[in-house]
Design a protein around this motif. Structure first.
Motif, mmCIF file in Angstrom:
data_model
loop_
_atom_site.group_PDB
_atom_site.id
_atom_site.type_symbol
_atom_site.label_atom_id
_atom_site.label_comp_id
_atom_site.label_asym_id
_atom_site.label_seq_id
_atom_site.Cartn_x
_atom_site.Cartn_y
_atom_site.Cartn_z
ATOM 1 N N TYR A 379 5.109 11.213 1.347
ATOM 2 C CA TYR A 379 4.033 10.169 0.911
ATOM 3 C C TYR A 379 4.373 9.597 -0.294
ATOM 4 C CZ TYR A 379 1.651 12.461 4.719
ATOM 5 O OH TYR A 379 1.467 12.821 6.186
ATOM 6 N N ASP A 380 4.074 8.079 -0.496
ATOM 7 C CA ASP A 380 3.983 7.435 -1.542
ATOM 8 C C ASP A 380 2.311 7.560 -2.183
ATOM 9 O OD1 ASP A 380 3.882 5.647 -3.729
ATOM 10 O OD2 ASP A 380 5.054 4.102 -2.658
ATOM 11 N N LEU A 381 2.357 8.172 -3.235
ATOM 12 C CA LEU A 381 0.918 8.511 -3.639
ATOM 13 C C LEU A 381 0.187 7.242 -4.357
ATOM 14 C CD1 LEU A 381 1.319 12.300 -4.962
ATOM 15 C CD2 LEU A 381 0.541 11.483 -2.574
ATOM 16 N N VAL A 382 0.924 6.412 -4.596
ATOM 17 C CA VAL A 382 0.495 5.405 -5.295
ATOM 18 C C VAL A 382 0.157 4.135 -4.201
ATOM 19 C CG1 VAL A 382 0.938 3.144 -6.738
ATOM 20 C CG2 VAL A 382 1.886 5.283 -7.636
ATOM 21 N N GLY A 383 0.806 3.824 -3.427
ATOM 22 C CA GLY A 383 0.690 2.958 -2.358
ATOM 23 C C GLY A 383 -0.320 3.536 -1.240
ATOM 24 N N ASP A 384 -0.283 4.916 -0.962
ATOM 25 C CA ASP A 384 -0.872 5.556 0.026
ATOM 26 C C ASP A 384 -1.799 6.836 -0.569
ATOM 27 O OD1 ASP A 384 -1.887 6.502 2.430
ATOM 28 O OD2 ASP A 384 0.004 7.472 2.798
ATOM 29 N N PRO A 385 -2.588 6.884 -1.385
ATOM 30 C CA PRO A 385 -3.095 7.985 -1.861
ATOM 31 C C PRO A 385 -3.845 9.069 -0.959
ATOM 32 C CG PRO A 385 -4.369 6.037 -2.420
ATOM 33 C CD PRO A 385 -3.115 5.545 -2.135
ATOM 34 N N GLN A 386 -4.140 8.393 0.036
ATOM 35 C CA GLN A 386 -4.842 9.486 1.078
ATOM 36 C C GLN A 386 -3.757 10.217 1.884
ATOM 37 O OE1 GLN A 386 -8.199 9.824 0.980
ATOM 38 N NE2 GLN A 386 -8.113 11.467 2.502
ATOM 39 N N GLU A 387 -2.421 9.653 1.849
ATOM 40 C CA GLU A 387 -1.388 10.460 2.365
ATOM 41 C C GLU A 387 -1.703 10.358 4.054
ATOM 42 O OE1 GLU A 387 -0.562 14.308 0.148
ATOM 43 O OE2 GLU A 387 -2.615 13.624 -0.158
ATOM 44 N N ARG A 388 -1.559 9.146 4.424
ATOM 45 C CA ARG A 388 -1.770 9.139 5.804
ATOM 46 C C ARG A 388 -0.518 8.356 6.704
ATOM 47 N NH1 ARG A 388 -4.816 12.255 4.974
ATOM 48 N NH2 ARG A 388 -7.191 12.416 5.445
ATOM 49 N N GLU A 396 14.698 3.426 4.364
ATOM 50 C CA GLU A 396 14.396 3.066 3.082
ATOM 51 C C GLU A 396 13.793 4.077 1.922
ATOM 52 O OE1 GLU A 396 10.908 0.865 5.018
ATOM 53 O OE2 GLU A 396 12.807 2.102 5.773
ATOM 54 N N TYR A 397 13.259 5.171 2.385
ATOM 55 C CA TYR A 397 12.937 6.301 1.721
ATOM 56 C C TYR A 397 13.694 7.562 1.878
ATOM 57 C CZ TYR A 397 8.696 3.543 0.630
ATOM 58 O OH TYR A 397 7.805 2.759 0.329
ATOM 59 N N GLN A 398 14.944 7.552 2.185
ATOM 60 C CA GLN A 398 15.635 8.650 2.289
ATOM 61 C C GLN A 398 16.149 9.081 1.019
ATOM 62 O OE1 GLN A 398 16.031 10.539 5.215
ATOM 63 N NE2 GLN A 398 14.390 8.937 5.509
#
Length: 467
Positions: A379-388, A396-398
């Protein structure tokens, strides 16, 4: 310098000082006089393992407390417990109320010289909704009596006061209480049932705050307030799906306030990424004591005295046992969270790890417990702080995923995580676990190999366990 450790069950950060509409004036005042830690996390979001980490300074797979104490799990070397360590350093070690690191009435094994709970504290046959509040009132009065009886020539004290009324079952609502204007925390649907559930929790929190206030006022009255380090915290997140017993921030995120005379300054807060495993070495520095060699955390004294904004780049989390076995590991940085699940044979959130409640039923009816969990989560905790939004399979996130995997692997190697060698964490002799598909804590099905231990645990097991 004395140490007062105030702790309670299952509240995460559901307090006024973190923005929720809860009347907690005493904790608010303590935060104003000390430091509020806004990004503190537990290292294992289940009751006993969380406390074991905080009070031994070691991860669960290192200290041995990988499951619930009242279900037969135990700290391997009890000399590592903070009470035992402080006792060896000349402190008078005192407990009032809840502890969850060892079976009830065995507290002296942890190093407590005095346990202030009377026989009435353990009486049975009282509704849980009333029983926990009664225990908390007794613990508060016992702690106050102890403080008032002290002489100026006495040794410094370590007083641990544990509260249970914020654990389910919450207190009943007073007649006529209107829960229409309560906002449930993020992650819970805004429905009448969840609003009423949070209203009952608010009643418990306000009681707990009042008890803490009485003890703090007593410290001031006897002239020890400015000679006492005060720590307030909880064990893990709220007892709702996707919080307690998960490694999402809603499960690991905890409240913590520290007031340290001569160190913390009034009206300060910190966003430093911290783990409760860091508290033990921090207390050693605050109390001018040597740090024992078994500690695995990092002192955050530089955060408290504001000589540094951060002391670590990542924190780690683990789950092993609660009611059933659930093997999960995680690493979190300020930007990303990586979670690895190891229980491939049951890839769901385990229902009996959430106490029976209206929110649980709402999630159950919506089919949440039937949704498969991925073996890896990122999870990207800045763009998705609720971790969904799980990014683990996104090309692109490997790069970020590999970096987080390596961080987790390095930690597992360094700490000797048994998952690396055996792929499991063995159930200790004498401990019990249930099948992961057990829905309720009241109707759980015990594993066959654990039946032999039920008799020895009968006095502390309150639920109906089926063999």
């Amino acid at each position: 310098m004395n140490l007062l450790y105030l702790n309670t069950h299952d509240i995460g950060r559901y307090l006024n000082i973190y923005g929720y509409d809860v009347e907690t004036p005493n904790l608010n005042q303590l935060a104003r006089e000390g430091m509020l830690l806004r990004n503190m996390h537990c290292a294992s979001p289940t009751c006993s393992p969380s406390r074991g980490v905080l009070l031994t300074g070691q991860y669960p797979h290192n200290n041995g407390l990988i499951g619930l104490a009242h279900r037969g799990f135990d700290i391997t070397d009890k000399k590592t417990h903070l009470a035992a360590f402080l006792n060896q350093q000349g402190y008078e070690t005192v407990l009032a109320g809840v502890q969850h690191e060892i079976r009830t009435r065995s507290e002296s094994e942890l190093g407590y010289e005095k346990v202030l709970n009377s026989e009435a504290y353990y009486q049975k046959g009282i509704r849980q909704e009333e029983f926990l509040t009664m225990q908390d009132e007794m613990a508060t009065e016992a702690a106050i009596d102890y403080l008032q009886s002290r002489k100026t020539t006495d040794r410094p004290f370590y007083l641990a006061v544990g509260y249970g009324c914020t654990h389910r079952e919450y207190p009943d609502l007073p007649p006529g209480y209107n829960s229409s204007y309560i906002m449930p925390p993020k992650g819970m649907p805004d429905q009448a049932g969840t609003r009423q559930d949070m209203a009952r929790l608010k009643i418990a929190l306000e009681r707990m705050d009042r008890y803490c206030g009485k003890i703090i006022e007593t410290l001031k009255a006897i002239g020890e307030y400015e000679n006492t380090v005060i720590v307030f915290t909880t064990d893990h997140g709220l007892p709702i799906p996707k919080a307690k017993c998960t490694l999402y921030d809603d499960g690991t995120g905890v409240a913590m306030i520290i007031k340290a005379p001569g160190v913390t300054r009034a009206c300060q807060s910190s966003d430093a990424l911290l783990s409760q495993i860091d508290l033990y070495p921090t207390l050693c520095e605050l109390l001018s004591l040597p740090q024992p060699g078994w500690l695995q955390g990092v002192s955050f004294l530089p955060v408290l005295n504001q000589t540094s904004s951060e002391v670590r780049n990542e924190i780690y989390g683990e789950i092993n046992y609660h009611i059933a076995c659930e093997l999960v590991r995680s690493v979190r940085t300020s930007r990303y969270k990586y979670i690895r699940h190891y229980l491939a044979e049951y890839p769901y959130q385990i229902p009996c790890h959430i106490d029976d409640s209206e929110p649980k039923e709402i999630f159950h009816q919506a089919g949440i417990f039937e949704q498969k969990l991925p073996m890896e989560e990122l999870y990207d905790l800045v763009g998705d702080p609720q971790e969904r939004n799980n990014l683990a399979e996104c090309p692109e996130y490997q790069k970020q995923k590999n970096e987080m995997q390596n961080l987790l692997l390095d930690w597992q190697v360094k700490t000797g995580d048994p998952l690396l060698e055996t792929g499991t964490v063995c159930l200790p002799a004498g401990a019990i676990a249930s099948t992961p598909d057990s829905y309720s804590t009241k109707t759980q099905v015990i594993l066959p190999e654990c039946r032999q231990y039920l008799g020895a645990l009968k006095e502390v097991l309150q639920n109906n366990i089926k063999g």
